[in-house]
Each structure stands twice: as C-alpha cells, then as structure tokens.
Design an enzyme around this catalytic site. Structure first.
Site, short mmCIF file in Angstrom:
data_model
loop_
_atom_site.label_atom_id
_atom_site.label_comp_id
_atom_site.label_asym_id
_atom_site.label_seq_id
_atom_site.Cartn_x
_atom_site.Cartn_y
_atom_site.Cartn_z
CB SER A 68 39.52 43.27 50.81
OG SER A 68 40.10 43.77 49.64
CG ASP A 110 37.59 48.84 43.62
OD1 ASP A 110 37.52 47.77 43.00
OD2 ASP A 110 37.57 48.89 44.87
CG HIS A 136 37.44 45.25 46.29
ND1 HIS A 136 37.86 46.56 46.29
CD2 HIS A 136 37.97 44.69 47.40
CE1 HIS A 136 38.60 46.78 47.38
NE2 HIS A 136 38.68 45.66 48.06
#
Lengths: 216, 216, 216, 216, 216, 216, 216, 216
Positions: free
Chosen positions: G15, G190, G193
């Site tokens: 991601s 978090d 990211h």
C-alpha cells in the site's frame, strides 16, 4: 533557501493551484490537493524539515483575478502569512473565448494589472517575501489566440514582479521546455490543466526561484 | 433526398458520434445520444416522415479505426443496414500524442487507409449508399501537430470516398466556417468534442451531402 | 432572418421547453436542455454564426400560465431580452383533468387570455420582436376532451399574436402533419412530451416563422 | 366464492399486473406489488381468511404474449397452481405503434389467439379454474387506433374464455364505467397504467367474476 | 353511503395510517401510501365515482395523540374537510413500554381522553361527519400488558364516539376476527404494523361503518 | 474456565448470533457483529488474554436448523474448531407462523431433534467441548403460540445437551429474569431480536456455563 | 542518471507504493496514485523529458511478499520492464501482530529472504537494473517490537541488494532523518502509511540512489 | 454497586467514548455506539435490571478538553444526571504532535488541570457520584513521546479524582495488563482506538470501580 524557519507560506490561484485541496483550508495531511502546491509543500518539508515551513493551498478552481481579489482578505490576509505565491490569469483569458456572450465577466489587461498591483501592495508590507508566477498555456503555436492573449497577462506578471522586487517564476517557459520533447496532449486534455508531471515542473520552477537546494 | 423510404441508416464512429447513445443499440426515443446522429435522425424524420427512415447510432466513444473494424460485423453488418455513415480517425491521431509510451495502440496512415477500404468494400455491395465523413480538429492553426496530422487522415477519407463513389462530407471545412466567427473555446474544452452547435453543423453538412431539403 | 445580430433571445414555457435545461439560466454549453429550445439555438448559431445570437432557455417544467406570470419579471424581464418566445398552456388544461379535486389550480380560458395579454404588453415595448407558439396535444381525435379544450387555448394564442402583431407559430399544425405518417405513440408516452423528432418539428416551425434560411 | 380452501392462485400478466412485485416470486408481505393483484389477494384473505388462499403475483412489466409464453413453464406451471388468472395484450398492441421500425417484435392477432389458446390448453387440465381478463385502454374514443386495435385482442380473450368455459373478466367495461365520471387523465399519465383506483376497479371486477361476497 | 358527493375526507393517525404517504399532503396518484387510507380511497372512488369524493391521508408515523393534537390545526382544520377519520393511540401505549426511562413522553389515559375530546369538539361543528377508530394490537392474549393497556384507550374511543354521536369503528374486533384463522406473525413482524391484508380489513371495517355498498 | 488456551471457538446460529458479522468469517476486529458472540469474545479476551482464545462468529440471519445443517461442513467442520456453540430454532418456529402457505420450509420438532443430534454427533468427537443454547422468545405469556411452540424446541436442546454431556445454556430463563423488571418492548420491536442488553444477558449466561470468572 | 532513454520502469510493492493507483495498470495521467511512485515518475519526466521514461506503478495494498510473488509473472514479468523497483515486507511483519490467531498468513524471515531472492533471480537477467528498497516503520523506539522485527527484514533487503549488485535504498534511514524534526504523528495515523511529505522523502531517496540530478 | 436505582448516568469523552453513538443523545436501542459506554450500559442493565439505570453516551469524536468544556452545559448539565463519567485528554496530546503548525489548538497540562477542575466543581454538587477515567495510549514504550506526555495528563486525572473524592479508573493500567499477552497491533491500527476487547476492558475497569458484581 529563501523561506525562513517557521514561516507560513500561502499558495493561491485558480484550478491549476487548487487541484482538489480541502475546504476551508488546504492545510494538513491529504488537504493540499494533487498539484504543484502539494508537491512544493512536500519538497520543502522533505528537504528542509528543520525549518518547519507551514504551507497552505488557497487556490480556487474557476477564479479569475476578480474572484481572487474578492476573497483575498478572507483567504490570504486573515491567515497572516509570511510568504505568498500567486498564479492567476488563465480564466481571465478563457472567459473571453468560451463565454463570448458574457462580456461582463471578462477581465481585461487593464483590470488585471490594477488588481495584481492592488493585491501586491496590500500584502507585501506584512510579508517576508512574495512570489508571482505567470499563468501558462500548453499550446505551442505562439500566434494562437489564447496563447497570444495570455502572453500579455504574463508580461504584466513579469513587470509587476520587477517593479515590486518580488520573486518571479516564468511557468510558461518551464512548461515550454518540456514540450520540446512531448506534445501538449501527453500532459493535458485541454492544454490548461497539467498532469502530475506538470505539477512537478511548476513546483520545481517555484522551488528554484526560492533557491531551494534538493541536495540540502 | 438520397435516402429512400423505409431505409435503415446506421451512423457510426467514435465519441463525436456516440454522445451518450443507448446500448446495445442507439435506436428509439432517448436512445440516439445528444450529438449529430440524433440531430440527423430528428431532421430526417421531422422533414420526411413519409419515408419512415430508421436511424441507428452505433458510435463508440474512444474508438480508433482498429476498434471500429473489430466490431463492424456485429455492430454494422449484422444489422443489415441500407445506408451507413462513418466518421472515424480522431483517436487514431490522439493516441499518438496522449499515449506516447504505447506505440502498439497508434493507428498509422497506412493502417487507416487499409481499414477504411476494408470496411467500405465489405459493406458497400449490400447498401443503397454509404457516407464517409472526415474527422476534424477545431484548432485553427494549420501547422499545429494534431491538426496537421489529422489532415492526412482526412485526405484518405476524401480519396476513399472518391474511389468508391461514396457520399463525402468535409466536416473539417464545415467546422472551420463556424470558426471564422468564434474561437474554438466557445464550442469545446478540448477542440475535439463539439457542443450542440457543432452537432448541428455536422448534421447539416451530412444532410446537405444527402441532398436533404429543409423546406420539403 | 428576423433576429438581428447580437440579440439575446429568451425561449420560455413549460416542460416542453424546459427539457432538462440548467439552472438558474439555460445558457451555454450543455445548459439548453434536449428539446426544441436547444435545437433552435443550435440551428441559429450553426447557420448564422456571424450574428452571434445569444439564446437562453427559461422553460420550467410543470408551469401553467399562472406560474409563468409569477416568474416573468425575474426570469424574462430582468434578463433584458431582445426577442422572447413563449409556448404555454398545456398544463392549464392538464390540471383540469388530472387534478379534478383541485379547481383552485385550474387556469380558465379567461385567465389564460388575460395573463397572456399582460405578459405581451409588459414586454413588447422593450423588444425587437416576440413569438407566440400554440400549445399542442398529440392525440388526433379532434373531439377528445383534452385536444378540444386545448384548441380553445391555442385559438387565444393566435388571436393575441394577431392583435399585437407578434410572430405566430402553430405548433399543433406542425405536429399534426407528422402524425399523418406515424401514430402519436411513436413520439410520446403521454401525447404531451415530444421526443427528439418532435423537438426538431417545433424548432423548424419556429425557425420558419422567423424566416430562417437553412441554406444561408 | 369459486376459489376453494387452500388453493394456490397465480395472477400473471404485464406491468398492469406486476406493479413492483418481488422477485423471483410475488408472494408474501410486501411482495405483491401495489396493483390489482395485491388488492385481490388482500380482499380474499381479509374476507375469507378461513380459506387460506395463497395468491402469487407473477406479472412481468413489458411482457407481450410472446414473453409470457416463454416464461409460462417456469413462472406458472412449475408453481403448480390451482387457479390462474391472465391479463395480457396491451404491449402486443403498443409495440406496433411505439416501435414502428421493429415489426419483428409486433404480436399479431393470429399469434395472440394461438398463444392464448396454447397457454390455456397446457394449463387447464391441472387447474380448479382459470380466469381470462381483457387488456384495456383508458382512452374513450372508440375509433382511436390503439383502443380500436386492442378491442380486437379483447374479443379474442372473450372468445377463448367462452370456448374453454373459463371465468371471463371484461376489464375494459369495468374501466369505462369509471370514465363516465372522470377523464382518463385523472387516473393515468398514459391511459395504460392505472392508479390505485384503477387497481381496485380491476380487483373488484375479478372478484365479482369469482362470486366473491364482500359481506361474507 | 354516508359520505356525500364532493366531500373532502381526511384520514389521519399514526404509522398505521401513514404507510408512506406523500408530503405535505397525501393526496393524488401515488400519494396515499400503501395502507388502509389508500384502500379506502380506492374503494370509494372505484365504487362511487359519481360522488367525486376527495380523500387525503394525513397520517404521521410515530405520532402519539400529543403530536397529532399539535399538528391538528395545520394538518386537518386548515384543509377544511367535510369528513374526518382518526385512529390514534398505539404509540401512546408503546412509548410507555419501549422508552421506560422517558416518562415525559408517555400519554396517559386521562390525557388521551382529554385530547381526543378536544380534537372532536374543535372539529365537529364544521363537519358533515366524523369517524373514530380504535387503535389495535394483534397479539391475542387479552391479559398481555400492551393489549390490556391499549384496550383502555380503545374504550375511550368508543365512549367518545358514543358521546358525540360519531361513526365508530372497532378495528380491534375486525382484526381479531382474522386471527381466528391465522397467527399474528402471518400479518406482522411486531403485531402493530399490518400488511396489505390488514390494510384491507381496516378499510373494510371503516367502509362498513360508512354504509358503503360494494355492489353499488 | 472451561475453554483451554489457544482454542478456536466457533459460535453459530441465526440472526440472534449473526448481528452483522463479517463474511465469509466473523473473525477479527470489527468482524464479530454487535451481539452476544462479539460480547462473549470480548469478555474472554479481556479477562483471559493469556489464553489467546480465538472466537469466530458463524451465525447466519434467517437460518433454520435445515440451513444450518446444510452449511455445517463448510462453516464449522472445515474451520477445525476446538469448541462450538449453537443457538438455533427460532426460525424453525417462526416460519410456521409467518409463512403459513409454505409448509415445505417448516422444520418440525422431529426434524429439529434429528438435525441437532446429527450436528452434535458429527462434531463432538473432534472437539474439546460443545455448547447448546436454547432459542428464546421474549413474550412472557407462556400459553402464547410462538412461546409455547418454541418451548418444545428448547426442551429438545436441553435433552440433547444432557444426552451427550454438553454444556447447556438456558437463554430463555436468562431472558425471562430480565423481564421481571422490564416489558419485552424495552428490548425488542418483535420479541425475537434483542438489543445490546439482551446480547449481554446471553453472553453472560454462556460465560457462566463455561465457568468464566469475571474477577479472574 | 542510471535509467536510460525509453526505459520502462515498474515500481511495485504494497500500500505504500499503491496509494490508489489505477487498475489493471498504474500507468498514465491520474493513474499513478498519490505516493512516491507518482512523485518519482513526475520528477523523472519533469527533469529528464528527453529520456521518455515510462513509469508504471504496480503496487498492491495489503500485499505481503507471498502475494507479491504470486502476481509477479502477470504484474511484472509480462510487462517486460527494463527497470524494476520493489519495496515489500511491512505486511509480512504486521500480520504477525495484528492477526495473531492466523499464523498461516505470517511470512517469516526465511520465507522473506527466499522469496526476495527468487524474484530477483527470475527478473534480473532481462533488466537494465533493479532497485530494492527497505520497508520502514515510523516509530522511533528501536526496541519497539514492530520496528525491531522489521529491521530484520530490512537487513535482508540490504544483503540481497549487495549480493546481486542491485541499487539499494534505505528508506528507513531516509524517514528517520525527517523524524529528527517531527514526531511520527505529524506524518501518519498508524506509523506505516506516509503522507505527501513521506512520499517525497521516499521518492527523493530512490532518485538519489538512481543518481538523478535535480538541476539537470 | 454504587449506582442507585433510577439513576441517570452520563458517560462522556472523545472518540473512545463516542464509537458511533446516536445524535443528539446516545440513549436507547442502537444508540449507545459500539464501545465501552454501550458495554457498560449493557452490563448494568443485564445484571441489575431492578435498578432501572438510565445510561446516556455523550462522547464526541475529536474532542479535546476544550471542546468538552464548551458543550458541558448543553450535553451534561442540562440533562440533569445523577452520575457522570469522563475520559478525556488523548486529543489534547495528539494535536500537539499531528498538528504541529497549529499551537492554538494544543491543550497544555495547565489548561487540562484547570478545565477538569472546573467541570468537576460545576457538576459535583448536583450528583450522586462522579467518575474520572485516565486517557490511555496502547504503545508499551514508556519513554515514547505520546505515551510519556499522556502520562502527565493521566496523573492530573488521578490527582483531581483524589482531591474531590471521585471514583477513579486507571484505564491505562487496565489496558497495559492486556498487552502483557498481545501487541497493541492486535487491538488497534493507531494505538489509540480500541477494538471490542478494549471496549470490554475499559467497561470492566469502570464497573469494578463502581463495585459492580457480575454474579449479582
């Protein structure tokens, strides 16, 4: 690099600046849009984190100089910036050609010069520095009507920057350098709104004018 | 007027033809899209209702000649038309400039001529008549790269129409006449997709070529 | 052609005029709806681009003459038109039959004549010209109640146009000519709202009354 | 009342029957749609709860006799009904007039009679009883083309019902009685789809034919 | 049948009446909801079209007597009805049990009687007739708390109707008759909101009280 | 506490268990739904984190015992649980009353006992332990039909648990204790689906049966 | 600058790479997502337009090394790249901690090393060059479990790059330099990211490793 | 158990309390959110139904102490509670780190103490009892900046509770006990928002402080 530590740097203009920034302030994670304003903020913070520069994108899609002027107090002065960058004018020209039946919304060269001057003189006294960027058109035919008309507006940007000792960015020149290698169609469907590469070209031109050092 | 009573007339091409037509067939109330195909159908039926001409819009947004050829059997021949009109080619050129890294999807002049010829020869024997329309670009600088390249494709349309005795429509010329009075920006954001006025200009050029009489 | 260069031409009425036009003004690309107002604008600009005629669609779905009158100042007079075209009345009749329990919203023949006269006399002095178009019903049984009642309203349109020397368009007659070749079901689900062909028939009738020359 | 205890009663037809019933089966609370099928089921269960009659609405909007026949096995026979009611045919006629260019989807009188006969003979042997209802058109001009054509289909319904000893419901007559007091516009925008009052009129006509006693 | 020609008949209450009616007025095609109010309107118009009775559903989901009283002027009196029917009270009881921590929204027997009396006396003088319907609960255990409590409210409805000579409808009794043959689960998930069959049972009870003749 | 460290504990049943759990597995953060399964998992992990118990919610709204049995291999056995808890049966009874016309989907007492036995015997050999929970109905009238019928199913749960030495949870008794202080309406609209308090009551009953110590 | 003219450069990973890129290929205007892959592409094309480098983002949110390996043939090799860059591993570690009950989806250090080696050896022979980038964690406590575990994976990246002579990018070090001036909370919710600044930091680290010259 | 019969108990705080509760009041079925407030309410009502305790969740996502104070009158005092529980402070710290450019929204230790004191002294006189709960951070590195800073705020909670004799809940300690067995990643993506297990841990800590007896 010209921008000092802890400065608040407002970048404003039209849709080329806006690029989907958050409302009411284009300020914080995911809020700076996807264009040159976001890339400029990213590069300043990535390379000069020790300066804690605070970039705010206050671009507004569709704005001519007239709308920008109308929201200047609320969107720029009230935020008490240390630096301001402005790129405006492409809609001043576009409206002359895509809304030919509505002359009341066309912004003439005279109004453009007067408004730009008014924005600069109202703001400059309280700033550390100010940047003027030319609007640009991607078409490469110099005699094409949009490009030719817009060049007149760009010339006023240059003259105003010189007159008031502002940082000047010739975005038209920066873009044209790219189009030595690609046609405008590779970057844009309408020759006005750049893709991510155009965003980076503009950010880089702005950063160069600010004496940003990539290898800092 | 060339189109005979009870004829089925298929109009096909790319997004300039498509304009939001219904799927699978652009046929019936609300199904013909909003462009020249709908206006042509409307004018034929409004002025010549006694002929009961059945117009079907089979344009497909994004098509180059290659995609048009791939769906020709299903979208044109299987419908057993009496008349067919084709305007294709703007994407053949556009892809060369907006997708420069993908030469495998560019359609060359040679392929264009060969495909157009193949479509004509495969279809003409079962038709009452066939129309070829040039693709067009609204920019008025004749040396601009898109316009200049597209002119080559338009020339092939003209030559093919002449070779096979087809009805020929010079949409580029019809559009240029309008731009003697307006800039392209008044009609289009990208100089490729026309507004309702452009739709009427194209429909009128097509109808004139078909010897349609407005005062019938 | 009667409409002079640089004229602003407002076309107003009910849903037959509206056809999804933009708000607040049906003015510009994609804003004129999909009906006869758009087609009229397209034809005027396609055939007479040198006149730069500015068409604005101010139709409003659901309007009777009473609602039209209530918004006339704001939607017509305030826009300072040079030409105005009106087609109204089908809802004046429809409400009598589909809302039988609500006589307070029915518009009688007397009110219709008075309102139409008031709109004309309030507007005509500042115009170059004005057009009155009859409302129409697609059903072909002359004694059917809706058709018969509506004919009375259409007669008032004719008389008012004659009395004030306005351009008169008999849309009922134009539509009836078409229905010599098709049933009303081919054009409409309710015999009131026309498809694209009906839009073109009405536009053509209007344009003919304006002495528009397709071959100009 | 003709329908016996514990019978399964399937009501089928086109959109006049469907009225938004659930899929795959119009069976249970909130599943019977909003039309005559729901009202019939409601009345049977409200007045004769001791019979535990199980009504299923299997109408399908848009169906002509041809589509109904194609789904008969799956939608009717496979459900093992005790009673079946059918009202079909309005689309058989409508398609002739609203899709004039598509004769391949028009259902002729001959095909209508043959199909209706085939449905009856395939189903009757396993039923307690079967109901045929005429299709109807609300327009009151007997010579109007839709009404006149549809009357031919209704006549076949009557003849088929008589020939096979089925329960016959003349819905056209039931509707016409109402239109002695209101125009069709009070009930319907298109003279084909009834409102709640029309639903009740049809349900009552069906229930009367079944010898239903409201005061039971 | 008690309701005279051209009467306006307002049916009001809570969600059992509302059933998705339109706002602001439950009046016209598709606007009467899916419950007994719609069915009553449908039956009156289907069987007595010559009376042109105008039914308006003014039910409001969630209403107790307190909310109904608060909107009575606007929702009932201002509409100038000739007939009014009221079914209210189930939420007066329900709130006592599902919102036990909120005694301020519970409506007591005393308040219920007083409010009902106030609504009747404020309205009756200007009416042709008024109907009071008991609220009902589908559970069949007479000692169950909801049912038992609600019976007290129903008794007040009966007494009030008698005192003022109003038409009285015992919906509880009408529903209970049905539940001699089915459990409440067949009609409702919560024993409060009826399905289409319950709607018909209530409509029939109301119509019987109005001396409606199905075979008229 | 009976459940050993590192055990996988599958909780399954109908909508009372499901409560919006994730698909295909009700396993992980936000995936356990909002009912007793989630609360049980939360309590086990909050109080006994050192055991690392892995709870999976495999409830399925609408299931009767028949559907549960059909998915048992895929939804329970294939996941190789160490413990399994089952609460099923309320839909076995509900369908008898809300779908009276569909006896083919009713699950009888005999089928219920046989299926429950089959699930237990197929699963028990590979488990550390198994829990059977009675289904419950919130209505407090013991002779009410749903409650009375369901009690028979609950009795089978008790007998099956005793026969096979399973952990038994009398959820009906746990719920009834609460209704000594509140009516069922405070917890549920339909007396079947509990709110968060009901979820906690069931979780606590289950945890008590597992000898869970809140003060551990 | 290492990447040669006309090279196809695939950037892949999880991601952190994906960032909303288009499917099936992250290739073209608006298709490269909003992260470092887009910024790298933008910088390469803005500064070296004469090289016509073709960047494709093939990142996939949620991927561990195992999923990346499974799609390598289709997503990397089949596209015939000249350069490939990989950043993978953060989910290999994350799953160990956020899905503790699912050891079957945890990717061990051994599997990580083996898979990375397999991807490199399968791809390198057909490439001009390959880049390995460490995964990173923004938390600055070196002994924190996620960071500490991830460092082991990063070490394997370094060793693999050295063993095969690949371009190595220490993104962890590049990010840590930034966190000398800000806490991780300024960049990420978090710590995994990154925002736009993190995207620029990673792009710059990658570009530096490729000997990109900002002032070219 | 400390909370007396018929008490109204307001639980307030930030997103850890809010968890999707209803607006304007988190009160009733489905309205208490999915976090510890709902679980506390569920446990109180499940175990002590005879007390009829009325729990209202008035948490507000994003709140710092400053916002909580601003809405205290409307959201707490106006509801006339008997008991109040507060957990606030995590956003007071978070904003210092994730919005470093906006010091005007940072809440200092001094302001925190003063505000907490003000809320307590304004409310306590009218209460039966008040609970203060520490905010918590799941990261287990005691020197990590967020955790370390937050500990200072937690210390103020402890001191304030002691000073005014309030019920004190050390949620940080309760959470840490869990993290002896799992990493924080198992519970939370950001170490701030707990899953259902965290909700239960907090509810249990709160209930223990209230001398709740699970086996009551």
């Amino acid at each position: 690099m010209k921008i000092e530590a802890n400065a608040k740097f407002i970048i404003t203009g039209d849709s080329v600046t806006d690029c989907g920034r958050a409302r009411p302030y284009g300020d914080g994670n995911g809020a700076l849009g996807s264009g040159y304003a976001m890339m400029t903020a990213a590069a300043l913070d990535a390379v000069y984190p020790e300066r804690h520069i605070h970039v705010v994108n206050m671009g507004q899609s569709g704005d001519t100089t007239r709308e920008l002027k109308a929201r200047w107090q609320h969107d720029v002065l009230d935020l008490k910036p240390d630096w301001v960058s402005v790129m405006i004018g492409v809609n001043d020209v576009w409206r002359q050609y895509d809304r030919p039946h509505h002359p009341e919304i066309h912004v003439s060269l005279e109004e453009y010069r007067a408004s730009l001057t008014e924005l600069v003189t109202a703001t400059l006294p309280s700033l550390s520095g100010m940047v003027l960027m030319t609007p640009f058109y991607m078409g490469q035919e110099k005699e094409e009507i949009f490009r030719k008309t817009l060049a007149g507006y760009g010339q006023i940007v240059r003259e105003t920057a010189e007159k008031y000792g502002l940082v000047f960015v010739d975005t038209q020149a920066a873009m044209d350098a790219y189009f030595a290698h690609y046609t405008p169609y590779a970057m844009s469907g309408d020759k006005i709104h750049p893709n991510h590469v155009g965003g980076m070209i503009i950010a880089r031109a702005l950063l160069k004018a600010l004496e940003f050092d990539w290898n800092h």
